[in-house]
Design a protein around this motif. Sequence first.
Motif, PDB file in Angstrom:
ATOM      1  N   ASN A 112       0.849  -1.195   0.000  1.00 38.78           N
ATOM      2  CA  ASN A 112       0.000   0.000   0.000  1.00 38.78           C
ATOM      3  C   ASN A 112       0.880   1.239   0.000  1.00 38.78           C
ATOM      4  O   ASN A 112       2.109   1.151   0.004  1.00 38.78           O
ATOM      5  N   MET A 113       0.233   2.385  -0.009  1.00 41.45           N
ATOM      6  CA  MET A 113       0.970   3.643  -0.130  1.00 41.45           C
ATOM      7  C   MET A 113       1.920   3.855   1.045  1.00 41.45           C
ATOM      8  O   MET A 113       3.008   4.405   0.884  1.00 41.45           O
ATOM      9  N   THR A 114       1.512   3.410   2.229  1.00 43.06           N
ATOM     10  CA  THR A 114       2.370   3.588   3.402  1.00 43.06           C
ATOM     11  C   THR A 114       3.692   2.866   3.212  1.00 43.06           C
ATOM     12  O   THR A 114       4.768   3.400   3.493  1.00 43.06           O
ATOM     13  N   GLU A 115       3.598   1.619   2.713  1.00 42.26           N
ATOM     14  CA  GLU A 115       4.828   0.844   2.494  1.00 42.26           C
ATOM     15  C   GLU A 115       5.665   1.451   1.370  1.00 42.26           C
ATOM     16  O   GLU A 115       6.899   1.452   1.419  1.00 42.26           O
ATOM     17  N   ILE A 116       4.989   1.961   0.334  1.00 46.42           N
ATOM     18  CA  ILE A 116       5.717   2.581  -0.774  1.00 46.42           C
ATOM     19  C   ILE A 116       6.480   3.796  -0.264  1.00 46.42           C
ATOM     20  O   ILE A 116       7.648   4.023  -0.585  1.00 46.42           O
ATOM     21  N   GLU A 117       5.791   4.570   0.571  1.00 46.37           N
ATOM     22  CA  GLU A 117       6.403   5.776   1.134  1.00 46.37           C
ATOM     23  C   GLU A 117       7.665   5.419   1.913  1.00 46.37           C
ATOM     24  O   GLU A 117       8.720   6.039   1.725  1.00 46.37           O
ATOM     25  N   ALA A 118       7.565   4.402   2.769  1.00 42.57           N
ATOM     26  CA  ALA A 118       8.713   4.006   3.591  1.00 42.57           C
ATOM     27  C   ALA A 118       9.870   3.565   2.708  1.00 42.57           C
ATOM     28  O   ALA A 118      11.033   3.920   2.946  1.00 42.57           O
ATOM     29  N   PHE A 119       9.553   2.808   1.646  1.00 40.96           N
ATOM     30  CA  PHE A 119      10.600   2.320   0.757  1.00 40.96           C
ATOM     31  C   PHE A 119      11.308   3.476   0.052  1.00 40.96           C
ATOM     32  O   PHE A 119      12.533   3.562   0.001  1.00 40.96           O
ATOM     33  N   VAL A 120      10.507   4.385  -0.510  1.00 38.60           N
ATOM     34  CA  VAL A 120      11.089   5.510  -1.258  1.00 38.60           C
ATOM     35  C   VAL A 120      11.979   6.354  -0.353  1.00 38.60           C
ATOM     36  O   VAL A 120      13.073   6.776  -0.740  1.00 38.60           O
ATOM     37  N   GLN A 121      11.526   6.569   0.874  1.00 39.15           N
ATOM     38  CA  GLN A 121      12.294   7.431   1.769  1.00 39.15           C
ATOM     39  C   GLN A 121      13.594   6.781   2.233  1.00 39.15           C
ATOM     40  O   GLN A 121      14.484   7.466   2.727  1.00 39.15           O
ATOM     41  N   SER A 122      13.704   5.448   2.022  1.00 41.01           N
ATOM     42  CA  SER A 122      14.945   4.781   2.410  1.00 41.01           C
ATOM     43  C   SER A 122      15.975   4.834   1.278  1.00 41.01           C
ATOM     44  O   SER A 122      17.102   4.395   1.437  1.00 41.01           O
ATOM     45  N   GLN A 123      15.562   5.369   0.131  1.00 38.38           N
ATOM     46  CA  GLN A 123      16.463   5.386  -1.017  1.00 38.38           C
ATOM     47  C   GLN A 123      17.166   6.727  -1.170  1.00 38.38           C
ATOM     48  O   GLN A 123      16.669   7.757  -0.723  1.00 38.38           O
ATOM     49  N   VAL A 124      18.313   6.695  -1.839  1.00 38.63           N
ATOM     50  CA  VAL A 124      19.018   7.937  -2.145  1.00 38.63           C
ATOM     51  C   VAL A 124      18.528   8.404  -3.505  1.00 38.63           C
ATOM     52  O   VAL A 124      18.543   7.650  -4.473  1.00 38.63           O
ATOM     53  N   ILE A 125      18.071   9.646  -3.554  1.00 43.04           N
ATOM     54  CA  ILE A 125      17.528  10.139  -4.822  1.00 43.04           C
ATOM     55  C   ILE A 125      18.354  11.316  -5.302  1.00 43.04           C
ATOM     56  O   ILE A 125      18.488  12.323  -4.614  1.00 43.04           O
ATOM     57  N   ALA A 126      18.943  11.183  -6.480  1.00 42.24           N
ATOM     58  CA  ALA A 126      19.746  12.288  -7.022  1.00 42.24           C
ATOM     59  C   ALA A 126      19.672  12.257  -8.540  1.00 42.24           C
ATOM     60  O   ALA A 126      19.328  11.245  -9.139  1.00 42.24           O
ATOM     61  N   LEU A 127      19.990  13.377  -9.154  1.00 46.97           N
ATOM     62  CA  LEU A 127      20.018  13.452 -10.619  1.00 46.97           C
ATOM     63  C   LEU A 127      21.167  12.601 -11.137  1.00 46.97           C
ATOM     64  O   LEU A 127      22.173  12.442 -10.477  1.00 46.97           O
ATOM     65  N   SER A 128      20.987  12.097 -12.363  1.00 49.25           N
ATOM     66  CA  SER A 128      22.093  11.355 -12.982  1.00 49.25           C
ATOM     67  C   SER A 128      23.196  12.351 -13.322  1.00 49.25           C
ATOM     68  O   SER A 128      22.936  13.543 -13.508  1.00 49.25           O
ATOM     69  N   ASP A 129      24.418  11.836 -13.414  1.00 50.70           N
ATOM     70  CA  ASP A 129      25.546  12.721 -13.757  1.00 50.70           C
ATOM     71  C   ASP A 129      25.327  13.386 -15.099  1.00 50.70           C
ATOM     72  O   ASP A 129      25.619  14.572 -15.281  1.00 50.70           O
ATOM     73  N   LYS A 130      24.791  12.612 -16.045  1.00 50.57           N
ATOM     74  CA  LYS A 130      24.581  13.139 -17.396  1.00 50.57           C
ATOM     75  C   LYS A 130      23.650  14.339 -17.356  1.00 50.57           C
ATOM     76  O   LYS A 130      23.917  15.372 -17.961  1.00 50.57           O
TER      77      LYS A 130
END
Lengths: 267, 337, 149
Positions: A112-130
Amino acid sequence: MKNLIEISKELLQSEQVKVVIGYAKGSANRVRPLFARDAAECEKLLFDARCVQNLAVYLYKREIAAMGKPAIVANIPTLRAILRLCAEKQLQEESLIAIACNNDNEAVVLKNMTEIEAFVQSQVIALSDKDRELLEKIKAMPQAERWAFWQKEFNKCIKCYACRQTCPLCYCTECTVEKNKPQWITVASTKLGNLEWHTMRTMHLAGRCISCGQCAEACPMNIPLHLLPMMLAEEIREIYGTMPGLHRDENCALSTYKPNDQENFIH
Amino acid sequence: MVPYNRLLKKDSLPKLLTLLSEQGRQIIAPVATDGLVAYSRVEAPFALDFDYILPNTSVKEVVFPRTEKLFAYVKSKESVEVTDFNFDAIPYKVMVGVRPCDAAGLLSLSAIFNWDPKDPIFNARMARTTFIGMSCNKSDEYCFCTSVDLGPGSTKGSDILLTTLNDGNYLAEILSEKGEAVVALAPALFEEAQMADKENFLAVLPVKFEKAKIFEKLKEKFDSPIFGEQAMACVGCGTCAYVCPICACFDIQEQTKGNKGSRVRCWDSCGMKLFTLHTSGHNPRNNQGQRWRQRLMHKFSYMPERLDVTGCVGCGRCSRSCPVDMNMAEHLKEIVE
Amino acid sequence: MLEKEFRPKIVAFVCNWCTYAGADLTGTSRIKYSPDVKIIRFPCTGRIDFMLLLKAFANGADGVIVSGCHPNDCHYTSGNFHARRRWTMFRTLMNFMGLEMERFTFTWVSAAEGAKWADVVNETSEKIHAMGPYTAYRNVAREITEEES
């Protein structure tokens, strides 16, 4: 993604979902979307570096929504799009099941959305070098060169609207360009029409774009138009400290405010 | 008396283009920039490179532009003053490096624009454009011209067709009056041709499906769910229609400012949801499967039936450019089986 | 024949409650200011669509001014707060796309600031006069001709 096929089969068999939206082998060395509704079709599912298309765009496509609750194979931008759509009330807590890929290349079921939220927040999000390099390169150009660059790019635009159609956040049933009483922005490919279209689309995505870059991938004329909303997303992150697609009930940078927001350009 | 063969030496091509340019013709050829191959105006010394499968956009742009002003008007209390299309302003153009599939598409476009009514603007543009084709010595997995009764060396639609020989020189097939007019400009550049079997210099492209079967099967399968299945991934943009050398659907729009305005014709696509939306709100093609079926039937059933021309030249652009990899040849094969 | 001197065309998008009233005060105070500006009245800066600024340029404007109530003074409480964020993003985008940023002026002018309004208009008018007409944008907006390429 280990166990992707088994998990998908299980979700279908147990009737938790009616369709698994994922990727399968396509033409030449491409991948294409797959809508698996039985075990045999699940065998075709795959997930690798080529799987960049943002499948969230299919969640509100009538013919697919009509099938019933979906499972969706989701990379990080797809998950962010899902959260953003939920924040905009287009999806609900139990609307779908996401199958994400963790750092050990294993399939993770997010119910569900709660689990998706937790997963996304555990990831590092950054622009690609390109993308970062391209952005910096354009920012470093003097004003006249920047104008010439974008004019050259916009002149290529054939107004096919592939950018709009593949963007999960462009879900308006009637787009501004399609209004002709009165005609606000022309739907045809003209110098002015192209400039206005890309400006308008970018501003309508401000605070909502989750920087998947698929608009530019879809463009048949190789215009790097993803840089426009991506650039705004970075500015918003820097100035207001917010990023879309991280919370299932977040607001939007352009529909909120702080009394002490910066105003360094105001006379 | 056309058709006949000549030899155009490799160095003679830029010389020919220079002469044509001095005659006041715009020379337009595919130019590669940042991975995109697009038809652009080129200038001397005309150092052209034909090392690409085919340009991303088709040659139809020169006779059927993306956006075209049909006429302009100024309204006053008593009357409307109309400024009609200026046929004299159409420049003379020479398109170089036109692949046989694109050239064949011109014949289908001509059929559409001369059906009812005869389109004077399209015809005027065609009359002022000369097409120098370039046959294909390579193809990729998306090409399927041989499955639609064409081939990498097809002469249909070209005024002159060049085939690159082993030594880099060109076998030039002079095919039409316009082609002859080009030869007449510089007869010395078009030398006697040795007997050359063109086939030796063309790409080999196996047939992927039987075209005749498509015509039957499409009619049979009109109510089949297969179209909905194939169109599941389609997002309904206009890419396939816009890059196609034959798709000619257009929209009519107005561009106005105060009491002045112009009526404009611009490209449209049957894949878009709004294409068949009625003002009542009813949409006879309300789901993507119906729109996909329409695309296939228009190209492989209605056009051959009503206009006696092919609706598809097998260039494969639709499949190459499609953001979600809808592969036309693959889908057609599936329908036939 | 004497060539007409270039006078910039400036369009000002202002809010009714503060800047428009402020401009009225400028007039009643008999403060002279440049006639180059055409004022368009909106209920609130929050209502100003970013496309309107581009439409002004497309229709022949050489500069735009956008002005409203000071933060915390908005007649509708928060309209100008939303406008502020929108302008911040719009300016960034316009700058990134290579538009001439000196042609955009954003200010807060209250109903009591008649003198400030005159200053804003005069300074903007002088600045745009020095820059000249915005031909780069007008070339893009020119009606399409028969032969584009």
